[in-house]
Design a protein around this motif. Structure first.
Motif, PDB file in Angstrom:
ATOM      1  N   VAL A   1       0.815  -1.227   0.000  1.00 11.87           N
ATOM      2  CA  VAL A   1       0.000   0.000   0.000  1.00 11.87           C
ATOM      3  C   VAL A   1       0.845   1.272   0.000  1.00 11.87           C
ATOM      4  O   VAL A   1       0.360   2.341   0.367  1.00 11.87           O
ATOM      5  N   LYS A   2       2.070   1.182  -0.432  1.00 15.40           N
ATOM      6  CA  LYS A   2       2.924   2.372  -0.482  1.00 15.40           C
ATOM      7  C   LYS A   2       2.561   3.297  -1.630  1.00 15.40           C
ATOM      8  O   LYS A   2       2.967   4.441  -1.649  1.00 15.40           O
ATOM      9  N   GLY A   3       1.768   2.824  -2.588  1.00 17.62           N
ATOM     10  CA  GLY A   3       1.371   3.628  -3.743  1.00 17.62           C
ATOM     11  C   GLY A   3       0.519   4.827  -3.379  1.00 17.62           C
ATOM     12  O   GLY A   3       0.876   5.968  -3.686  1.00 17.62           O
ATOM     13  N   PRO A   4      -0.637   4.621  -2.742  1.00 21.25           N
ATOM     14  CA  PRO A   4      -1.481   5.768  -2.390  1.00 21.25           C
ATOM     15  C   PRO A   4      -0.762   6.691  -1.396  1.00 21.25           C
ATOM     16  O   PRO A   4      -0.228   6.239  -0.391  1.00 21.25           O
ATOM     17  N   LYS A   5      -0.758   7.976  -1.695  1.00 25.30           N
ATOM     18  CA  LYS A   5      -0.039   8.944  -0.851  1.00 25.30           C
ATOM     19  C   LYS A   5      -0.872   9.420   0.333  1.00 25.30           C
ATOM     20  O   LYS A   5      -0.376  10.166   1.167  1.00 25.30           O
ATOM     21  N   ASN A   6      -2.138   9.004   0.417  1.00 22.48           N
ATOM     22  CA  ASN A   6      -2.996   9.472   1.501  1.00 22.48           C
ATOM     23  C   ASN A   6      -3.138   8.448   2.622  1.00 22.48           C
ATOM     24  O   ASN A   6      -4.029   8.551   3.446  1.00 22.48           O
ATOM     25  N   VAL A   7      -2.237   7.455   2.664  1.00 25.66           N
ATOM     26  CA  VAL A   7      -2.325   6.383   3.664  1.00 25.66           C
ATOM     27  C   VAL A   7      -1.185   6.492   4.666  1.00 25.66           C
ATOM     28  O   VAL A   7      -0.028   6.673   4.288  1.00 25.66           O
ATOM     29  N   SER A   8      -1.540   6.375   5.952  1.00 30.93           N
ATOM     30  CA  SER A   8      -0.524   6.278   7.000  1.00 30.93           C
ATOM     31  C   SER A   8      -0.878   5.099   7.908  1.00 30.93           C
ATOM     32  O   SER A   8      -2.053   4.801   8.110  1.00 30.93           O
ATOM     33  N   ILE A   9       0.158   4.424   8.400  1.00 32.05           N
ATOM     34  CA  ILE A   9      -0.044   3.242   9.232  1.00 32.05           C
ATOM     35  C   ILE A   9       0.852   3.329  10.462  1.00 32.05           C
ATOM     36  O   ILE A   9       2.061   3.542  10.339  1.00 32.05           O
ATOM     37  N   ALA A  10       0.240   3.159  11.625  1.00 32.54           N
ATOM     38  CA  ALA A  10       0.986   3.117  12.885  1.00 32.54           C
ATOM     39  C   ALA A  10       0.703   1.784  13.560  1.00 32.54           C
ATOM     40  O   ALA A  10      -0.376   1.207  13.401  1.00 32.54           O
ATOM     41  N   ALA A  11       1.668   1.294  14.325  1.00 31.73           N
ATOM     42  CA  ALA A  11       1.514   0.044  15.065  1.00 31.73           C
ATOM     43  C   ALA A  11       1.673   0.310  16.549  1.00 31.73           C
ATOM     44  O   ALA A  11       2.549   1.067  16.969  1.00 31.73           O
ATOM     45  N   LEU A  12       0.799  -0.310  17.336  1.00 35.89           N
ATOM     46  CA  LEU A  12       0.878  -0.192  18.788  1.00 35.89           C
ATOM     47  C   LEU A  12       1.596  -1.409  19.362  1.00 35.89           C
ATOM     48  O   LEU A  12       1.403  -2.535  18.883  1.00 35.89           O
ATOM     49  N   ALA A  13       2.382  -1.204  20.396  1.00 35.52           N
ATOM     50  CA  ALA A  13       3.091  -2.294  21.056  1.00 35.52           C
ATOM     51  C   ALA A  13       2.088  -3.196  21.779  1.00 35.52           C
ATOM     52  O   ALA A  13       1.257  -2.722  22.557  1.00 35.52           O
ATOM     53  N   SER A  14       2.160  -4.478  21.509  1.00 33.87           N
ATOM     54  CA  SER A  14       1.178  -5.443  22.021  1.00 33.87           C
ATOM     55  C   SER A  14       1.150  -5.543  23.543  1.00 33.87           C
ATOM     56  O   SER A  14       0.073  -5.548  24.137  1.00 33.87           O
ATOM     57  N   GLU A  15       2.303  -5.644  24.159  1.00 37.44           N
ATOM     58  CA  GLU A  15       2.350  -5.862  25.604  1.00 37.44           C
ATOM     59  C   GLU A  15       1.713  -4.707  26.377  1.00 37.44           C
ATOM     60  O   GLU A  15       0.894  -4.915  27.272  1.00 37.44           O
ATOM     61  N   ALA A  16       2.061  -3.481  26.000  1.00 39.80           N
ATOM     62  CA  ALA A  16       1.491  -2.302  26.673  1.00 39.80           C
ATOM     63  C   ALA A  16      -0.011  -2.212  26.431  1.00 39.80           C
ATOM     64  O   ALA A  16      -0.778  -1.893  27.338  1.00 39.80           O
ATOM     65  N   LEU A  17      -0.432  -2.540  25.228  1.00 39.40           N
ATOM     66  CA  LEU A  17      -1.858  -2.487  24.887  1.00 39.40           C
ATOM     67  C   LEU A  17      -2.647  -3.529  25.675  1.00 39.40           C
ATOM     68  O   LEU A  17      -3.721  -3.244  26.198  1.00 39.40           O
ATOM     69  N   GLU A  18      -2.111  -4.724  25.788  1.00 38.76           N
ATOM     70  CA  GLU A  18      -2.785  -5.780  26.562  1.00 38.76           C
ATOM     71  C   GLU A  18      -2.948  -5.372  28.024  1.00 38.76           C
ATOM     72  O   GLU A  18      -3.998  -5.588  28.624  1.00 38.76           O
ATOM     73  N   THR A  19      -1.910  -4.780  28.601  1.00 41.61           N
ATOM     74  CA  THR A  19      -1.972  -4.341  29.991  1.00 41.61           C
ATOM     75  C   THR A  19      -3.030  -3.257  30.170  1.00 41.61           C
ATOM     76  O   THR A  19      -3.820  -3.296  31.113  1.00 41.61           O
ATOM     77  N   LEU A  20      -3.071  -2.304  29.255  1.00 44.46           N
ATOM     78  CA  LEU A  20      -4.022  -1.191  29.341  1.00 44.46           C
ATOM     79  C   LEU A  20      -5.472  -1.657  29.191  1.00 44.46           C
ATOM     80  O   LEU A  20      -6.353  -1.177  29.893  1.00 44.46           O
ATOM     81  N   THR A  21      -5.725  -2.591  28.293  1.00 52.05           N
ATOM     82  CA  THR A  21      -7.107  -2.953  27.955  1.00 52.05           C
ATOM     83  C   THR A  21      -7.638  -4.183  28.691  1.00 52.05           C
ATOM     84  O   THR A  21      -8.799  -4.539  28.518  1.00 52.05           O
ATOM     85  N   ARG A  22      -6.826  -4.799  29.505  1.00 54.83           N
ATOM     86  CA  ARG A  22      -7.289  -5.979  30.251  1.00 54.83           C
ATOM     87  C   ARG A  22      -8.348  -5.561  31.268  1.00 54.83           C
ATOM     88  O   ARG A  22      -8.162  -4.625  32.027  1.00 54.83           O
ATOM     89  N   ASP A  23      -9.489  -6.242  31.248  1.00 53.80           N
ATOM     90  CA  ASP A  23     -10.598  -5.999  32.189  1.00 53.80           C
ATOM     91  C   ASP A  23     -11.061  -4.540  32.186  1.00 53.80           C
ATOM     92  O   ASP A  23     -11.171  -3.910  33.238  1.00 53.80           O
ATOM     93  N   LEU A  24     -11.371  -4.032  30.995  1.00 56.83           N
ATOM     94  CA  LEU A  24     -11.870  -2.656  30.908  1.00 56.83           C
ATOM     95  C   LEU A  24     -13.178  -2.522  31.674  1.00 56.83           C
ATOM     96  O   LEU A  24     -14.083  -3.335  31.502  1.00 56.83           O
ATOM     97  N   PRO A  25     -13.289  -1.499  32.523  1.00 59.77           N
ATOM     98  CA  PRO A  25     -14.564  -1.281  33.224  1.00 59.77           C
ATOM     99  C   PRO A  25     -15.598  -0.716  32.255  1.00 59.77           C
ATOM    100  O   PRO A  25     -15.255  -0.162  31.211  1.00 59.77           O
ATOM    101  N   ARG A  26     -16.869  -0.839  32.587  1.00 60.05           N
ATOM    102  CA  ARG A  26     -17.939  -0.307  31.726  1.00 60.05           C
ATOM    103  C   ARG A  26     -17.980   1.216  31.749  1.00 60.05           C
ATOM    104  O   ARG A  26     -18.583   1.845  30.898  1.00 60.05           O
ATOM    105  N   SER A  27     -17.318   1.808  32.737  1.00 63.10           N
ATOM    106  CA  SER A  27     -17.183   3.259  32.806  1.00 63.10           C
ATOM    107  C   SER A  27     -15.684   3.562  32.742  1.00 63.10           C
ATOM    108  O   SER A  27     -14.973   3.416  33.735  1.00 63.10           O
TER     109      SER A  27
END
Length: 180
Positions: free
Chosen positions: A121-147
């Motif tokens: 997908v390097k052709g289209p000039k209007n595309v950007s892609i970022a990646a989030l680190a898995s370990e930090a994301l798992e820690t942050l989102t584990r057991d999300l409260p409803r509020s």
């Protein structure tokens, strides 16, 4: 009987030093029955990263013709299409033809996806892609409260989220383009 979406009440205190955005946002977001807490968390991070008054949540999982988030103009043009996860190259190209700007916030095991998709997908000039680190994301989102109460700070491209469990740095890597 079909499963119902689960509503989450969100209070997001956003401090984006890179763009000069300082907002306290309160809204309700629906979690699709097949959506993981991790994906919901990524949608919230994407909302913070690209926040704009016109940015809204799409139907995403329940409608393939809509993104996870999008920003539309007053005349319904799609200004910014935001995907989360690991969409294939065809999907990203399809999106790039429908929107002025496309961003992908990828997460999970990205090794194979990155080699197959990012180069394709390097052709289209209007595309950007970022990646989030898995370990930090798992820690942050584990057991999300409803509020959910998050304070999000973005500074020099670094992302910090503070919740009731403390502060989490969520490393991001730009695979293509930039945040814009």
């Amino acid at each position: 009987m079909a499963l119902q979406a689960t509503p989450y009440k969100v209070e997001l205190n956003l401090t984006d030093l890179d763009r000069g955005v300082y907002e306290t946002l309160r809204f309700t977001v629906a979690r699709h029955p097949s959506e993981t807490e991790e994906r919901l968390g990524v949608r919230l991070i994407a909302y913070a990263l690209w926040y704009d008054e016109q940015l809204g949540f799409g139907r995403g999982l329940s409608d393939v013709d809509e993104p996870a988030l999008w920003q539309k103009s007053l005349d319904e043009r799609i200004l910014h299409w935001i995907e989360v996860g690991q969409p294939d190259a065809e999907r990203i190209t399809w999106c790039s033809r429908r929107a002025e700007r496309v961003s992908v916030l990828a997460y999970g095991n990205l090794r194979v996806w990155q080699t197959k998709v990012v180069d394709a997908v390097k052709g289209p000039k209007n595309v950007s892609i970022a990646a989030l680190a898995s370990e930090a994301l798992e820690t942050l989102t584990r057991d999300l409260p409803r509020s959910i109460q998050w304070s999000v700070m973005i500074s020099d491209g670094a992302l910090f989220v503070t919740d009731e469990r403390g502060q989490h740095e969520v490393p991001m890597q730009w695979l293509l383009g930039e945040r814009g």
